[in-house]
Enzyme design. Structure first.
Site, PDB file in Angstrom:
ATOM      1  CB  VAL A  66      75.588 100.908  39.195  1.00  0.00           C
ATOM      2  CG1 VAL A  66      75.809 101.447  40.831  1.00  0.00           C
ATOM      3  CG2 VAL A  66      76.203 102.101  38.726  1.00  0.00           C
ATOM      4  CG  ASP A 119      84.699  95.231  48.731  1.00  0.00           C
ATOM      5  OD1 ASP A 119      83.800  94.824  48.646  1.00  0.00           O
ATOM      6  OD2 ASP A 119      85.182  95.787  48.732  1.00  0.00           O
ATOM      7  CG  LEU A 120      84.427  99.479  48.458  1.00  0.00           C
ATOM      8  CD1 LEU A 120      83.597 100.261  47.662  1.00  0.00           C
ATOM      9  CD2 LEU A 120      85.704  99.375  48.414  1.00  0.00           C
ATOM     10  NE  ARG A 159      73.680  96.217  49.430  1.00  0.00           N
ATOM     11  CZ  ARG A 159      74.470  95.892  49.466  1.00  0.00           C
ATOM     12  NH1 ARG A 159      75.189  94.550  49.958  1.00  0.00           N
ATOM     13  NH2 ARG A 159      75.978  96.294  49.534  1.00  0.00           N
ATOM     14  N   PRO A 197      78.846  92.734  47.608  1.00  0.00           N
ATOM     15  CG  PRO A 197      80.966  93.710  46.568  1.00  0.00           C
ATOM     16  CD  PRO A 197      79.728  93.235  46.483  1.00  0.00           C
ATOM     17  CG  ASN A 221      67.160 104.068  48.600  1.00  0.00           C
ATOM     18  OD1 ASN A 221      66.801 103.642  48.837  1.00  0.00           O
ATOM     19  ND2 ASN A 221      67.997 103.544  47.379  1.00  0.00           N
ATOM     20  CB  CYS A 238      69.411  91.048  46.098  1.00  0.00           C
ATOM     21  SG  CYS A 238      70.736  92.436  45.108  1.00  0.00           S
TER      22      CYS A 238
HETATM   23  C1  EPZ Z   1      72.177 101.884  47.715  1.00  0.00           C
HETATM   24  O1  EPZ Z   1      73.039 100.678  47.191  1.00  0.00           O
HETATM   25  C2  EPZ Z   1      71.003 101.891  46.750  1.00  0.00           C
HETATM   26  N1  EPZ Z   1      70.292 101.663  47.649  1.00  0.00           N
HETATM   27  C3  EPZ Z   1      70.574 101.224  46.033  1.00  0.00           C
HETATM   28  O2  EPZ Z   1      68.663 101.096  45.246  1.00  0.00           O
HETATM   29  C4  EPZ Z   1      70.969 101.802  45.017  1.00  0.00           C
HETATM   30  O3  EPZ Z   1      71.020 100.935  43.187  1.00  0.00           O
HETATM   31  C5  EPZ Z   1      72.533 101.789  44.788  1.00  0.00           C
HETATM   32  O4  EPZ Z   1      73.162 102.535  46.225  1.00  0.00           O
HETATM   33  C6  EPZ Z   1      73.019 102.618  43.637  1.00  0.00           C
HETATM   34  O5  EPZ Z   1      72.510 103.905  43.806  1.00  0.00           O
HETATM   35  C7  EPZ Z   1      69.675 102.456  49.305  1.00  0.00           C
HETATM   36  O6  EPZ Z   1      70.033 103.072  49.828  1.00  0.00           O
HETATM   37  C8  EPZ Z   1      68.438 101.457  50.554  1.00  0.00           C
HETATM   38  P1  EPZ Z   1      76.217 100.576  46.301  1.00  0.00           P
HETATM   39  P2  EPZ Z   1      73.990 100.186  48.020  1.00  0.00           P
HETATM   40  O7  EPZ Z   1      77.516 100.566  47.488  1.00  0.00           O
HETATM   41  O8  EPZ Z   1      74.587 101.195  48.866  1.00  0.00           O
HETATM   42  C9  EPZ Z   1      79.634  97.688  45.228  1.00  0.00           C
HETATM   43  C10 EPZ Z   1      66.993 100.637  44.733  1.00  0.00           C
HETATM   44  O9  EPZ Z   1      66.320  99.975  44.348  1.00  0.00           O
HETATM   45  N2  EPZ Z   1      80.633  97.253  46.063  1.00  0.00           N
HETATM   46  O10 EPZ Z   1      76.515 101.995  46.433  1.00  0.00           O
HETATM   47  O11 EPZ Z   1      74.828  98.696  48.248  1.00  0.00           O
HETATM   48  C11 EPZ Z   1      78.350  96.762  44.183  1.00  0.00           C
HETATM   49  O12 EPZ Z   1      78.733  95.542  44.240  1.00  0.00           O
HETATM   50  C12 EPZ Z   1      68.143  99.884  45.360  1.00  0.00           C
HETATM   51  O13 EPZ Z   1      66.218 101.807  45.380  1.00  0.00           O
HETATM   52  C13 EPZ Z   1      81.586  96.999  46.022  1.00  0.00           C
HETATM   53  O14 EPZ Z   1      81.790  96.376  45.468  1.00  0.00           O
HETATM   54  O15 EPZ Z   1      74.621 100.584  47.006  1.00  0.00           O
HETATM   55  C14 EPZ Z   1      77.899  97.654  43.440  1.00  0.00           C
HETATM   56  O16 EPZ Z   1      78.506  96.799  42.204  1.00  0.00           O
HETATM   57  C15 EPZ Z   1      68.538  98.671  44.496  1.00  0.00           C
HETATM   58  N3  EPZ Z   1      81.860  97.218  47.518  1.00  0.00           N
HETATM   59  C16 EPZ Z   1      77.640  99.008  43.650  1.00  0.00           C
HETATM   60  O17 EPZ Z   1      79.281  99.120  44.377  1.00  0.00           O
HETATM   61  C17 EPZ Z   1      80.694  97.615  48.594  1.00  0.00           C
HETATM   62  O18 EPZ Z   1      81.460  97.328  50.046  1.00  0.00           O
HETATM   63  C18 EPZ Z   1      77.483 100.129  43.599  1.00  0.00           C
HETATM   64  O19 EPZ Z   1      76.529  99.446  45.173  1.00  0.00           O
HETATM   65  C19 EPZ Z   1      80.094  98.252  48.790  1.00  0.00           C
HETATM   66  C20 EPZ Z   1      79.317  98.332  46.939  1.00  0.00           C
END
Ligand code: EPZ
Length: 426
Positions: free
Chosen positions: A337, A135-136, A103, A133, A35, A127
């Protein structure tokens, strides 16, 4: 072209045959963080010169991102475990076949928008763990002056020039923070990201961009300041170690009642995992860049709530749920999360675990005697959890769809067998 060295890449329906009741003993060395590497490979697109990334982990997600940057015109050449990256973006719309594989493909939207002024990429699907999403991410690009539109399932982002701005993230999204940092790095003026994600991988990405001449400060705090620069130059960089891989082996050691030293770690990144293991009755000792884990007594039940860093990582939730299934008493774990990250629970239940799901909370009754059987991996971390369960269980297990595990754990079969596991790939 990049040399894809993984001979299994892209194969499906792989299986791991695991003989249970194995104690893990010895030491393993952790690879570079998946990551951290994924956003860094995306950010390499920002440079106008050659970039070399060292100690690249041979995992499928890295192969896919490498193919993706090749697909838009960037040349890459593997030299041992380093990747040499050169060239300019020639295509603003990467192949859907590649984008839909992971993703993290969405992380190239920021750098291509910054470098090329136009990018079109498929909206990432949801997934196994949730709707996920973006959106952010899009709110950030719009704040920097990009025109965002949607066309047949794709996002199209356009901007003659990106202008620095003040962006407040409703949620400290890791990906959104990374994408906005990359877009803002070449913008005109200064950008502030407030309520930014604090993960160590954000600091690593910022250090990488700064090594190319970027001007980013505050990474690791909830306000990140990015002063846009005209262009970014050449660099060589080695990413941080993978804290989730390290945590997975720490939990496997405690679950198997073994004694394992996990090498090439940054103990600071594993504070929450170490604290919970100690609370559960395991012994954890930090020594410079190593962590020693062992367990002699029973597993004690604990309460856990997954949170953004530095809280207990969601990426360790499935693994510690497995470990707590043998605790003497009931543990309660809530997943704050992601909305659907309990796909491993039904498989663990089939192995004899007593776990009840209530919304985003699981009650893990404990005192289970796990028995080996056929189980199915649904995502990367669920797969890792099932592997730990199979090591703890009586008898033989077959983990189907084990290609999920290959996405994020370099040489996990070899590393586990070196510790005394008995795993065969099929
Ligand atoms: C990163 O995913 C990691 N992936 C994930 O690891 C990890 O679980 C996650 O961060 C949380 O730590 C990579 O770094 C490649 P988020 P990411 O945006 O960036 C919501 C693994 O197993 N959200 O922090 O997709 C979302 O729905 C993977 O290695 C919005 O609502 O995570 C979620 O509930 C799995 N709108 C929460 O935030 C947005 O625009 C966390 O998502 C973006 C996210």
């Amino acid at each position: 072209m990049s040399v894809i060295t993984k001979n299994k890449r892209g194969e499906e329906n792989l299986e791991l045959v695991v003989n249970g009741k194995r104690r893990l003993n010895g030491e393993i060395t952790v690879s570079s963080a998946k990551n951290a590497v994924l956003p860094i490979l995306a950010a390499a697109l920002l440079s106008s010169e050659q970039v070399i990334i060292h100690r690249l982990p041979q995992i499928d997600d890295v192969s896919v991102i490498t193919e993706l940057i090749n697909n838009i015109g960037i040349q890459t050449r593997a030299q041992g475990d380093s990747l040499i990256i050169n060239g300019d973006i020639k295509k603003y719309k990467p192949s859907y076949e590649l984008v839909k594989r992971i993703r993290a493909s969405f992380l190239i939207i920021g750098p291509v928008l910054a470098k090329n002024g136009l990018v079109r990429i498929a909206l990432p699907g949801g997934c196994a763990i949730g709707s996920r999403p973006v959106d952010l991410h899009l709110k950030g690009f719009a704040a920097l002056g990009a025109d965002i539109s949607f066309n047949k399932g794709d996002v199209v982002a356009k901007a003659d020039k990106l202008i620095g701005s003040h962006i407040y993230l409703d949620y400290p999204s890791v990906g959104a923070t990374e994408n906005i940092i990359m877009a803002a790095a070449l913008a005109e003026g200064t950008t502030y990201i407030e309520n930014a994600a604090l993960e160590p991988e954000i600091i690593d990405l910022s250090n990488f961009i700064n090594s190319m001449g970027g001007k980013i400060c505050g990474a690791g705090s909830n306000v990140i300041k990015i002063t846009g620069v005209k262009e970014l130059k050449k660099t060589e960089y080695a990413p941080i170690p993978d804290r989730i891989e390290a945590g997975t082996y720490m939990i496997a050691a405690a679950a198997s009642k073994g004694e394992v030293t996990v090498k090439n770690v940054i103990p600071e990144h594993l504070k929450a995992v170490s604290a919970k293991l100690i609370e559960s009755g395991a012994e954890v000792e930090e020594k410079n860049n190593e962590i020693y884990v062992c367990r002699h007594g029973d597993v004690r039940p604990v309460y856990i709530k997954t949170l953004p860093y530095p809280g207990f990582p969601t990426d360790m939730q499935a693994q510690i749920t497995t470990y707590l299934s043998i605790a003497k008493g009931s543990s309660i774990l809530s997943e704050s999360v992601f909305e659907n990250r309990f796909m491993h629970v039904q498989e663990l239940t089939r192995m004899g675990a007593d776990i009840r799901t209530e919304g985003r909370t699981v009650i893990i009754k404990g005192s289970a005697e796990l028995t080996g059987t056929d189980v199915y991996a649904t995502d990367l971390r669920a797969g890792a959890a099932l592997l730990i369960a199979a090591l703890m269980a009586k008898g033989k297990s077959v983990i189907h769809k084990s290609e999920h595990i290959d996405r994020g754990y370099e040489n996990i079969v070899e590393k586990m067998n070196k510790l005394g596991a008995e795993i065969k790939e099929r």
